[in-house]
Design an enzyme around this catalytic site. Structure first.
Site, short mmCIF file in Angstrom:
data_model
loop_
_atom_site.label_atom_id
_atom_site.label_comp_id
_atom_site.label_asym_id
_atom_site.label_seq_id
_atom_site.Cartn_x
_atom_site.Cartn_y
_atom_site.Cartn_z
N GLU A 173 108.45 1.55 50.85
CA GLU A 173 108.04 2.95 51.05
C GLU A 173 107.84 3.66 49.71
O GLU A 173 108.43 4.72 49.46
CB GLU A 173 109.04 3.69 51.93
CG GLU A 173 109.01 3.24 53.37
CD GLU A 173 109.85 4.09 54.31
OE1 GLU A 173 110.68 4.87 53.85
OE2 GLU A 173 109.64 3.98 55.54
N GLU A 364 108.12 -2.02 59.79
CA GLU A 364 109.23 -1.23 60.34
C GLU A 364 108.70 -0.32 61.44
O GLU A 364 107.64 0.31 61.28
CB GLU A 364 109.87 -0.32 59.27
CG GLU A 364 110.75 -1.03 58.29
CD GLU A 364 111.46 -0.07 57.35
OE1 GLU A 364 111.84 1.04 57.76
OE2 GLU A 364 111.60 -0.45 56.17
C1 BG6 Z 1 112.71 3.54 56.42
C2 BG6 Z 1 113.45 2.67 55.44
O1 BG6 Z 1 112.46 4.73 55.78
O2 BG6 Z 1 113.35 3.99 57.54
C3 BG6 Z 1 114.70 2.04 55.98
O3 BG6 Z 1 112.61 1.72 54.85
C4 BG6 Z 1 115.42 3.02 56.87
O4 BG6 Z 1 115.47 1.59 54.91
C5 BG6 Z 1 114.52 3.36 58.04
O5 BG6 Z 1 116.66 2.60 57.31
C6 BG6 Z 1 115.13 4.28 59.07
O6 BG6 Z 1 115.61 5.43 58.44
P1 BG6 Z 1 117.10 5.90 58.61
O7 BG6 Z 1 117.27 6.96 57.61
O8 BG6 Z 1 117.23 6.38 59.99
O9 BG6 Z 1 117.94 4.70 58.31
#
Ligand code: BG6
Length: 478
Positions: A173, A364
């Site tokens: 990201e 993701e």
């Molecule tokens: C993304 C990241 O921004 O979102 C992850 O690459 C992160 O590392 C995921 O865990 C979900 O966000 P969060 O803050 O809910 O863990």
């Protein structure tokens, strides 16, 4: 759907490995971040302070449970597993001459375990993690020296794992850097905390320039080591819609999206976009950018676009060249206020593919929620609903719109520590982890309902979502 579609799941070293100082691992920037919650931001401390709670230190202890966990992923049918290497396991301080053999050997074991089940590792080199020492001693990615440190680390990984890893990503990201209001982004993304007497935006563009150069060099080296290596960028691609159909809001949305796309524009096209050059001129920004850097950007364009998709938002015009982000009144939200928008995934797949015409990899996508164990079971239907609706929209993008998607690795393969809030209670996994049991030396792992659901999706290559009929969301048709 292609037969070799890469179904899998994703995680990041700093959020799930734990064992923060085992095997001569160094302290990373995420090791000095305390636990937070939905309404309590994480603190970034000066070093590791006794008495503070640092959840990344223990994660879910994948470090000691990797065999059990990868076996569970194989049982789900994973074709690939997106994970990251902790830079601090390979170069604990970041500026050593030689890598740490224990760290290299650990990932050998992890990758071997994946291959035992025919699971292809998809590896991010820096996922919200870099040596704390580099942040302290060099100011993180403010310094050009970081390019050499990163390249040394990346080269060691490309060479050492040449036979085991073919899919790589450089910075997770990378475009989070653009949001300088939130200290989390500069810190986890670049080991940078902005000072009061500087313009964070100007510093941020310099920081990203050094990362672009490092990334483009990494692409070139990876290709020299093995021409079959594929190296991707990794961006956060939540769409920012116009808040209304007013032309001003439409323009605000374009400009807001430029801030996201700036990073992929450079990494995919190998040069800076005109809108950025104009902005720098207007604001009188000056950077350390050499002709050799520009050559490298051109020669090190990435092979595929990895991206995360969780939510969308909107932009409303707020004066000349200004906009404010507004919640979308048409969408429901998670308990952490993240808008749920499956169609946004199809939308962004179309927009990004039209812009770049490169293969896309959804690395993701997932739903953070409080899970409850009831009678020994976890019925996370809300997560199944979220993932099903998103997979259906992804399949529409592939089958109806012709978008080239390589794979889908939802966040997260297994419960882990939330990046933004530093809590395990914001759960994303198909596999539940009971921290207390882990602390007592037990497995603490349990399969959630979503585990069995995803197993069926993978086994049928998505076809089960077509066959279920009845519910409109489950059909891949217009
Ligand atoms: C993304 C990241 O921004 O979102 C992850 O690459 C992160 O590392 C995921 O865990 C979900 O966000 P969060 O803050 O809910 O863990």
């Amino acid at each position: 759907m292609k037969k070799d579609f890469l179904w899998g799941g994703a995680v990041a070293a700093n959020q799930y490995e734990g064992a923060w100082n085992a095997g001569h691992k160094g302290v990373s920037v995420s090791d000095v971040m305390t636990k937070g919650s939905v309404d309590q931001p994480r603190k970034i401390t000066q070093g590791v302070i006794a008495g503070e709670d640092y959840p990344n230190h223990y994660g879910i202890d994948f470090y000691h449970h990797y065999q059990e966990d990868i076996k569970l992923m194989a049982e789900m049918g994973f074709k690939c597993f997106r994970l990251s290497i902790a830079w601090t396991r390979i170069f604990p301080n970041g500026d050593e001459e030689q890598p740490n053999q224990e760290g290299l050997a650990y990932y050998d074991r992890v990758f071997d375990e994946c291959h035992k089940y025919g699971i292809e590792p998809v590896v991010t080199l820096s996922h919200f993690e870099m040596p704390y020492h580099l942040a302290q001693a060099y100011g993180g990615w403010r310094s050009r020296k970081m390019i050499d440190f990163f390249i040394k680390y990346a080269t060691v990984c490309f060479k050492h794992y040449a036979a085991k890893v073919h899919y790589w990503m450089t910075f997770n990201e990378i475009n989070n850097l653009i949001d300088t209001d939130n200290p989390f982004n500069g810190w986890t993304g670049g080991g940078v905390l902005y000072h009061e007497d500087e313009n964070p935006e100007e510093v941020m563009y310099q920081v990203s320039h050094y990362q672009f150069v490092a990334s483009s060099l990494a692409v070139q080296i990876a290709h020299q080591i093995n021409p079959e290596n594929q190296v991707g960028c990794m961006l956060h691609f939540g769409p920012i819609y116009p808040y209304s159909c007013k032309p001003q809001d439409m323009m605000a949305s374009v400009k807001a999206m430029d801030r996201r796309f700036f990073f992929s524009d450079v990494q995919v096209r190998g040069h800076y976009p005109e809108y950025a050059k104009k902005l720098w001129q207007r604001k009188n920004y000056h950077f350390d950018i050499t002709p050799a850097d520009l050559n490298n950007l051109q020669n090190g364009c990435i092979d595929y676009i990895g991206f995360s998709y969780y939510k969308s938002t909107t932009a409303q015009a707020a004066g000349p060249e200004e906009f404010v982000e507004k919640p979308n009144p048409n969408l429901k939200k998670s308990d952490w206020g993240w808008a749920i928008d499956p169609i946004g995934l199809r939308y962004i797949l179309n927009v990004v593919y039209e812009r770049y015409h490169l293969p896309l990899f959804i690395v993701e996508n997932g739903f953070g929620a409080y899970d409850k164990v009831e009678n020994g079971e976890i019925n996370d239907q809300y997560r199944i609903d979220y993932l099903r609706d998103h997979v259906v929209e992804m399949m529409k993008a592939i089958e109806l719109d012709g978008v080239d998607v390589m794979g889908y690795t939802p966040w997260s393969a297994i419960d882990l520590i939330s990046a933004s809030t530093g809590e395990v209670e914001k759960r994303y996994g198909f596999i539940y982890v009971d921290q207390e049991q882990v602390n007592q030396g037990k497995s603490g792992r349990m399969k959630k309902a979503s585990f069995y659901w995803y197993q069926k999706v993978i086994a049928s290559n998505g076809a089960c979502l077509r066959e279920s009929g009845g519910e409109k969301d489950e059909k891949i048709s217009e």
